[in-house]
Design an enzyme around this catalytic site. Structure first.
Site, PDB file in Angstrom:
ATOM      1  CB  THR A 289     -36.277 -16.725  66.876  1.00  0.00           C
ATOM      2  OG1 THR A 289     -35.584 -17.341  67.596  1.00  0.00           O
ATOM      3  CG2 THR A 289     -37.805 -16.084  67.575  1.00  0.00           C
ATOM      4  CG  ASP A 290     -33.175 -20.848  67.959  1.00  0.00           C
ATOM      5  OD1 ASP A 290     -33.621 -19.797  68.196  1.00  0.00           O
ATOM      6  OD2 ASP A 290     -32.059 -21.444  67.725  1.00  0.00           O
ATOM      7  CD  GLU A 291     -33.701 -16.258  71.290  1.00  0.00           C
ATOM      8  OE1 GLU A 291     -34.120 -15.647  72.236  1.00  0.00           O
ATOM      9  OE2 GLU A 291     -32.660 -15.792  70.599  1.00  0.00           O
TER      10      GLU A 291
ATOM     11  CE1 TYR B  28     -36.790 -11.191  69.171  1.00  0.00           C
ATOM     12  CE2 TYR B  28     -35.737 -13.198  69.989  1.00  0.00           C
ATOM     13  CZ  TYR B  28     -36.237 -12.547  68.872  1.00  0.00           C
ATOM     14  OH  TYR B  28     -36.045 -12.891  67.584  1.00  0.00           O
TER      15      TYR B  28
ATOM     16  CE  LYS C  53     -39.914 -13.024  65.786  1.00  0.00           C
ATOM     17  NZ  LYS C  53     -39.891 -12.008  64.636  1.00  0.00           N
TER      18      LYS C  53
HETATM   19  P1  NAD Z   1     -32.397  -6.262  63.492  1.00  0.00           P
HETATM   20  O1  NAD Z   1     -32.550  -5.920  64.663  1.00  0.00           O
HETATM   21  O2  NAD Z   1     -31.002  -6.491  62.931  1.00  0.00           O
HETATM   22  O3  NAD Z   1     -33.311  -5.571  62.520  1.00  0.00           O
HETATM   23  C1  NAD Z   1     -34.677  -5.375  62.848  1.00  0.00           C
HETATM   24  C2  NAD Z   1     -35.294  -4.385  61.536  1.00  0.00           C
HETATM   25  O4  NAD Z   1     -36.491  -4.031  61.958  1.00  0.00           O
HETATM   26  C3  NAD Z   1     -34.547  -2.926  61.680  1.00  0.00           C
HETATM   27  O5  NAD Z   1     -34.168  -2.614  60.347  1.00  0.00           O
HETATM   28  C4  NAD Z   1     -35.665  -2.186  62.156  1.00  0.00           C
HETATM   29  O6  NAD Z   1     -35.466  -0.822  61.887  1.00  0.00           O
HETATM   30  C5  NAD Z   1     -37.069  -2.616  61.803  1.00  0.00           C
HETATM   31  N1  NAD Z   1     -37.890  -2.421  62.808  1.00  0.00           N
HETATM   32  C6  NAD Z   1     -38.129  -2.646  64.262  1.00  0.00           C
HETATM   33  N2  NAD Z   1     -39.316  -2.192  64.570  1.00  0.00           N
HETATM   34  C7  NAD Z   1     -40.123  -2.023  63.363  1.00  0.00           C
HETATM   35  C8  NAD Z   1     -41.252  -1.484  63.080  1.00  0.00           C
HETATM   36  N3  NAD Z   1     -42.275  -1.394  64.240  1.00  0.00           N
HETATM   37  N4  NAD Z   1     -41.712  -1.234  62.060  1.00  0.00           N
HETATM   38  C9  NAD Z   1     -41.033  -1.503  60.848  1.00  0.00           C
HETATM   39  N5  NAD Z   1     -39.549  -1.845  60.971  1.00  0.00           N
HETATM   40  C10 NAD Z   1     -39.172  -2.048  61.939  1.00  0.00           C
HETATM   41  O7  NAD Z   1     -33.047  -7.876  63.457  1.00  0.00           O
HETATM   42  P2  NAD Z   1     -32.514  -9.300  62.730  1.00  0.00           P
HETATM   43  O8  NAD Z   1     -31.389  -9.981  63.663  1.00  0.00           O
HETATM   44  O9  NAD Z   1     -32.468  -8.741  61.277  1.00  0.00           O
HETATM   45  O10 NAD Z   1     -33.717 -10.046  62.718  1.00  0.00           O
HETATM   46  C11 NAD Z   1     -34.714 -10.034  61.773  1.00  0.00           C
HETATM   47  C12 NAD Z   1     -36.117 -11.024  62.167  1.00  0.00           C
HETATM   48  O11 NAD Z   1     -35.327 -12.354  62.224  1.00  0.00           O
HETATM   49  C13 NAD Z   1     -36.544 -10.847  63.375  1.00  0.00           C
HETATM   50  O12 NAD Z   1     -37.982 -10.971  63.107  1.00  0.00           O
HETATM   51  C14 NAD Z   1     -35.847 -11.860  64.405  1.00  0.00           C
HETATM   52  O13 NAD Z   1     -36.893 -12.143  65.353  1.00  0.00           O
HETATM   53  C15 NAD Z   1     -35.722 -12.882  63.301  1.00  0.00           C
HETATM   54  N6  NAD Z   1     -34.580 -13.894  63.865  1.00  0.00           N
HETATM   55  C16 NAD Z   1     -33.346 -13.242  64.310  1.00  0.00           C
HETATM   56  C17 NAD Z   1     -32.408 -14.077  64.564  1.00  0.00           C
HETATM   57  C18 NAD Z   1     -30.819 -13.749  64.832  1.00  0.00           C
HETATM   58  O14 NAD Z   1     -30.113 -14.605  65.200  1.00  0.00           O
HETATM   59  N7  NAD Z   1     -30.519 -12.378  64.581  1.00  0.00           N
HETATM   60  C19 NAD Z   1     -32.602 -15.454  64.263  1.00  0.00           C
HETATM   61  C20 NAD Z   1     -33.749 -15.961  64.244  1.00  0.00           C
HETATM   62  C21 NAD Z   1     -34.668 -15.098  63.854  1.00  0.00           C
HETATM   63  P1  TYD Z   2     -27.209 -12.997  71.573  1.00  0.00           P
HETATM   64  O1  TYD Z   2     -26.541 -12.516  70.588  1.00  0.00           O
HETATM   65  O2  TYD Z   2     -27.844 -11.740  72.620  1.00  0.00           O
HETATM   66  O3  TYD Z   2     -28.373 -13.725  71.149  1.00  0.00           O
HETATM   67  P2  TYD Z   2     -29.705 -14.805  71.772  1.00  0.00           P
HETATM   68  O4  TYD Z   2     -29.770 -14.316  73.182  1.00  0.00           O
HETATM   69  O5  TYD Z   2     -30.643 -14.409  70.971  1.00  0.00           O
HETATM   70  O6  TYD Z   2     -29.146 -16.001  71.874  1.00  0.00           O
HETATM   71  O7  TYD Z   2     -26.397 -14.034  72.671  1.00  0.00           O
HETATM   72  C1  TYD Z   2     -25.963 -15.342  72.364  1.00  0.00           C
HETATM   73  C2  TYD Z   2     -25.351 -15.847  73.400  1.00  0.00           C
HETATM   74  O8  TYD Z   2     -24.356 -15.207  73.931  1.00  0.00           O
HETATM   75  C3  TYD Z   2     -26.405 -15.959  74.531  1.00  0.00           C
HETATM   76  O9  TYD Z   2     -26.231 -17.168  75.269  1.00  0.00           O
HETATM   77  C4  TYD Z   2     -26.019 -14.853  75.449  1.00  0.00           C
HETATM   78  C5  TYD Z   2     -24.507 -14.660  75.298  1.00  0.00           C
HETATM   79  N1  TYD Z   2     -23.841 -13.329  75.592  1.00  0.00           N
HETATM   80  C6  TYD Z   2     -22.722 -13.174  76.187  1.00  0.00           C
HETATM   81  O10 TYD Z   2     -22.332 -14.159  76.822  1.00  0.00           O
HETATM   82  N2  TYD Z   2     -22.275 -11.764  76.215  1.00  0.00           N
HETATM   83  C7  TYD Z   2     -22.728 -10.720  75.750  1.00  0.00           C
HETATM   84  O11 TYD Z   2     -22.403  -9.689  75.777  1.00  0.00           O
HETATM   85  C8  TYD Z   2     -24.121 -11.136  74.785  1.00  0.00           C
HETATM   86  C9  TYD Z   2     -24.550  -9.738  74.107  1.00  0.00           C
HETATM   87  C10 TYD Z   2     -24.638 -12.283  74.764  1.00  0.00           C
END
Ligand code: NAD
Ligand code: TYD
Length: 331
Positions: free
Chosen positions: A119-121, A143, A147
């Site tokens: 992630t960019d975070e 988090y 990562k």
């Molecule tokens: P999500 O929370 O929707 O899904 C996570 C999945 O991982 C679920 O299916 C969960 O059951 C599984 N999981 C959790 N713990 C586990 C374990 N110990 N063993 C096996 N499976 C497990 O997440 P997402 O948004 O699809 O993110 C997927 C990946 O992409 C993550 O690594 C996240 O850090 C990364 N990512 C997410 C975003 C975003 O905006 N959502 C952006 C950049 C990177």
């Molecule tokens: P989020 O979807 O949790 O992603 P991330 O924290 O990984 O960027 O949040 C996106 C942005 O939205 C972040 O600046 C936090 C804000 N946010 C709210 O303002 N209200 C909410 O209820 C949530 C979940 C997030």
């Protein structure tokens, strides 16, 4: 390819699996713990085309069984929600760091290609300009720290053991099948239900929005063309303040703008994320979906797929929502 895809019952992993089956005809084994964020329903349309193993990535025995016959591991499995990492960080350490280590060991024993989804975070917040892959890792939340720890471990396996690892750092994703604890699906479902829209702090935080299929294709691109030990930023084409995102959701759903409610800010809330994706663009990847278009498609998807989100909204998510937002929204 024959792939082990970990965490594919979640949002991005399930999209990746769908794309790989349709566009590449891969043979896929999915390993997933099925936490609150992982659901078989999310893979319902492709479940007959994959092998599914229900186990955590930190279980070395289950990983050994799952990885048999695979050429590569792509790891999506993670605890992913910043707010949950603030209220309970332990599981983030176990899954995101220890689990990644278990997968790396499995890859090392068999000399498999390994792609880590990150992630960019991990870079932290940036006021001006954009992060490149050479920027320092300065994660702010439990988090993002977990990562970043995983990223460093992945790089060390390339450096020490010569494993062909690559890392994809995506910006904020949005699209179908995203669990409604994240901002965009939370605001869409609340707006459709005419519930309050809880914006943290002043709502001026900026995120770099990436449509989930664009990220899925970026990860496939890195799997094919990524160099050993390399990290690749995958940023979306548009940056947007949270208040503007919520405003657009209000318009698309026909909700009343007075539903927007400013609530107490998230502790340590990163102000702005921004990625330069030049390195991956030079390898031939580019995000295709503009935010305006992707957001409208996403609102339509949630409108038309209540079968997917209704069981979530009526289950344990309600307790989470009440714990996290209840008091702030009643104040
Ligand atoms: P999500 O929370 O929707 O899904 C996570 C999945 O991982 C679920 O299916 C969960 O059951 C599984 N999981 C959790 N713990 C586990 C374990 N110990 N063993 C096996 N499976 C497990 O997440 P997402 O948004 O699809 O993110 C997927 C990946 O992409 C993550 O690594 C996240 O850090 C990364 N990512 C997410 C975003 C975003 O905006 N959502 C952006 C950049 C990177
Ligand atoms: P989020 O979807 O949790 O992603 P991330 O924290 O990984 O960027 O949040 C996106 C942005 O939205 C972040 O600046 C936090 C804000 N946010 C709210 O303002 N209200 C909410 O209820 C949530 C979940 C997030």
């Amino acid at each position: 390819m024959r792939l082990l895809v970990c965490g594919a019952a979640g949002f991005i992993g399930s999209t990746f699996v769908r794309l790989r089956l349709r566009e590449h005809g891969d043979q896929i084994t999915v390993l997933d713990k099925l936490t609150y964020a992982g659901r078989r329903e999310t893979l319902q349309d492709v479940i007959g085309e994959i092998r599914f193993i229900h186990a955590p990535i930190e279980d070395a025995v289950a990983v050994a069984e799952a990885v048999a016959g695979c050429e590569a591991i792509v790891n999506f499995a993670a605890e992913t929600h910043v707010d949950r990492s603030i209220s309970g960080p332990e599981e983030f350490m176990v899954t995101n760091m220890q689990g990644t280590h278990t997968l790396l060991e499995a890859a090392r024993e068999r000399d498999l290609r390994y792609v880590q989804v990150s992630t960019d975070e991990v870079y932290g917040s940036i006021d001006d300009g954009s992060f490149t892959e050479d920027s320092h890792l300065e994660p702010s939340s439990p988090y993002s720290a977990s990562k970043a720890g995983a990223d460093l471990l992945v790089s060390s396996y390339q450096h020490t053991y010569g494993l062909h690892t690559s890392i994809c750092r995506g910006s904020n994703n949005y699209g179908p099948y995203q669990y409604p604890e994240k901002m965009i699906p939370l605001m869409i479902l609340n707006a459709l239900a005419r519930d309050q829209l809880p914006v943290y702090g002043d709502g001026r935080n900026v995120r770099n929005w990436l449509y989930v299929e664009d990220f899925g294709r970026a990860i496939g691109h890195v799997l094919s063309y990524g160099g050993p030990g390399e990290a690749y930023n995958c940023g979306g084409p548009d940056e947007c303040e949270n208040l503007a995102v919520v405003g657009r959701i209000v318009e698309l759903t026909g909700a009343d703008p007075s539903l927007v409610e400013h609530v107490t800010d998230r502790p340590g809330h990163d102000r702005r994320y921004s990625l330069s994706s030049e390195k991956l663009q030079k390898l031939g990847w580019r995000a295709q979906t503009r935010f305006e278009e992707g957001l409208a498609q996403t609102v339509d998807w949630y409108r038309e797929n209540a079968w997917w989100w209704e069981p979530i909204r009526s289950g344990s998510y309600r307790d989470y929502y009440e714990r996290h937002y209840g008091r702030a929204l009643r104040a």
